[in-house]
Design an enzyme around this catalytic site. Structure first.
Site, PDB file in Angstrom:
ATOM      1  N   ASP A  53       0.754  -1.174  -0.124  1.00  0.00           N
ATOM      2  CA  ASP A  53       0.192  -0.067   0.117  1.00  0.00           C
ATOM      3  C   ASP A  53       0.937   1.108   0.134  1.00  0.00           C
ATOM      4  O   ASP A  53       0.702   2.211  -0.671  1.00  0.00           O
ATOM      5  CB  ASP A  53      -0.999   0.103   1.116  1.00  0.00           C
ATOM      6  CG  ASP A  53      -1.666   1.320   1.373  1.00  0.00           C
ATOM      7  OD1 ASP A  53      -2.539   1.551   0.654  1.00  0.00           O
ATOM      8  OD2 ASP A  53      -1.403   2.006   2.297  1.00  0.00           O
ATOM      9  N   GLU A 125      -1.693  -5.452  -3.774  1.00  0.00           N
ATOM     10  CA  GLU A 125      -0.986  -4.811  -2.829  1.00  0.00           C
ATOM     11  C   GLU A 125       0.090  -5.824  -2.219  1.00  0.00           C
ATOM     12  O   GLU A 125       1.438  -5.476  -2.230  1.00  0.00           O
ATOM     13  CB  GLU A 125      -1.734  -3.936  -1.584  1.00  0.00           C
ATOM     14  CG  GLU A 125      -2.523  -2.980  -2.101  1.00  0.00           C
ATOM     15  CD  GLU A 125      -3.355  -2.230  -1.134  1.00  0.00           C
ATOM     16  OE1 GLU A 125      -3.461  -0.797  -1.183  1.00  0.00           O
ATOM     17  OE2 GLU A 125      -3.811  -2.874  -0.315  1.00  0.00           O
TER      18      GLU A 125
END
Length: 236
Positions: A53, A125
């Site tokens: 992220d 992610e």
């Protein structure tokens, strides 16, 4: 697609071969799989998701900063938010077949988790985090150039941008403006869908028109077209 098949695919398609394959395995492992295989060492994807992220945020911000030197901070922020929305990550996970490489528990497999958007968003992610740890930011950039960044030119991210609010903010910088949307045309298409045309006006002066398969989409297209005109003609 087995994990070995997935490894062959990303090597052929993206020229990616993990030096530490345990990172890729971790990125594609759901917790329930480990619960069902207690003798297997390793972690699930969640720590790599956390890292990925942050990596996505940084590399996307850098990319937009360099690609759009004339954009102000608000435009850059809005586009970054659109690009790192997890809603888009499920699309890209499917595009590169991450969904086919996930290690799932039997219950999750039976419940359809392999095609669940929320899981695919997390796995994207996690894969980015694993790739960053294994090969660094430059390889992540190359991968995103072939996937996420390539989608900019197809207007893929427009669905996540609120063009009507952007237009309102642009028009009202110097005071109140009466903005009006009107449905100008409705057409029945051969596949039984409808096509709408909408116009947007400011203080009774038409700025632009747009089309879409719903009134909402047509108004959004009109706002996008009006913004493009305003950005191309700064004196308007």
């Amino acid at each position: 697609m087995s994990q070995d098949s997935f490894k062959s695919y990303i090597l052929k398609k993206f020229n990616i071969s993990f030096n530490d394959e345990s990172l890729l395995t971790e990125a594609l492992t759901q917790r329930n799989y480990l619960n069902e295989h207690p003798d297997e060492k390793g972690r699930d994807y969640q720590r790599l998701e956390f890292l990925g992220d942050s990596v996505m945020q940084m590399i996307v911000a850098e990319y937009l900063f360099k690609r759009y030197p004339d954009w102000h901070e608000g435009q850059l922020t809005e586009m970054r938010i659109a690009m790192v929305q997890t809603r888009s990550f499920a699309h890209f996970s499917r595009m590169v077949h991450l969904n086919e490489g996930i290690r799932l528990g039997k219950g999750e497999e039976m419940s359809g988790a392999r095609d669940r958007d929320s899981l695919l968003e997390d796995i994207w992610e996690a894969f980015i985090g694993a790739l960053y740890l294994d090969q660094g930011a430059d390889v992540v950039r190359q991968f995103l150039n072939q996937t996420l960044f390539a989608a900019i030119d197809t207007d893929f991210f427009d669905r996540f941008i609120d063009f009507k609010s952007r237009l309102q903010e642009r028009l009202q910088t110097k005071g109140s403006v009466d903005i009006d949307y009107q449905t100008e045309k409705e057409e029945q298409l051969s596949d039984n869908t409808q096509l709408f045309e909408a116009s947007v006006s400011a203080n009774d002066k038409e700025l632009a028109r747009g089309t879409g398969k719903s009134i909402k989409d047509a108004e959004k297209a009109a706002a996008r077209a009006a913004l493009k005109i305003l950005e191309d003609n700064v004196n308007l």
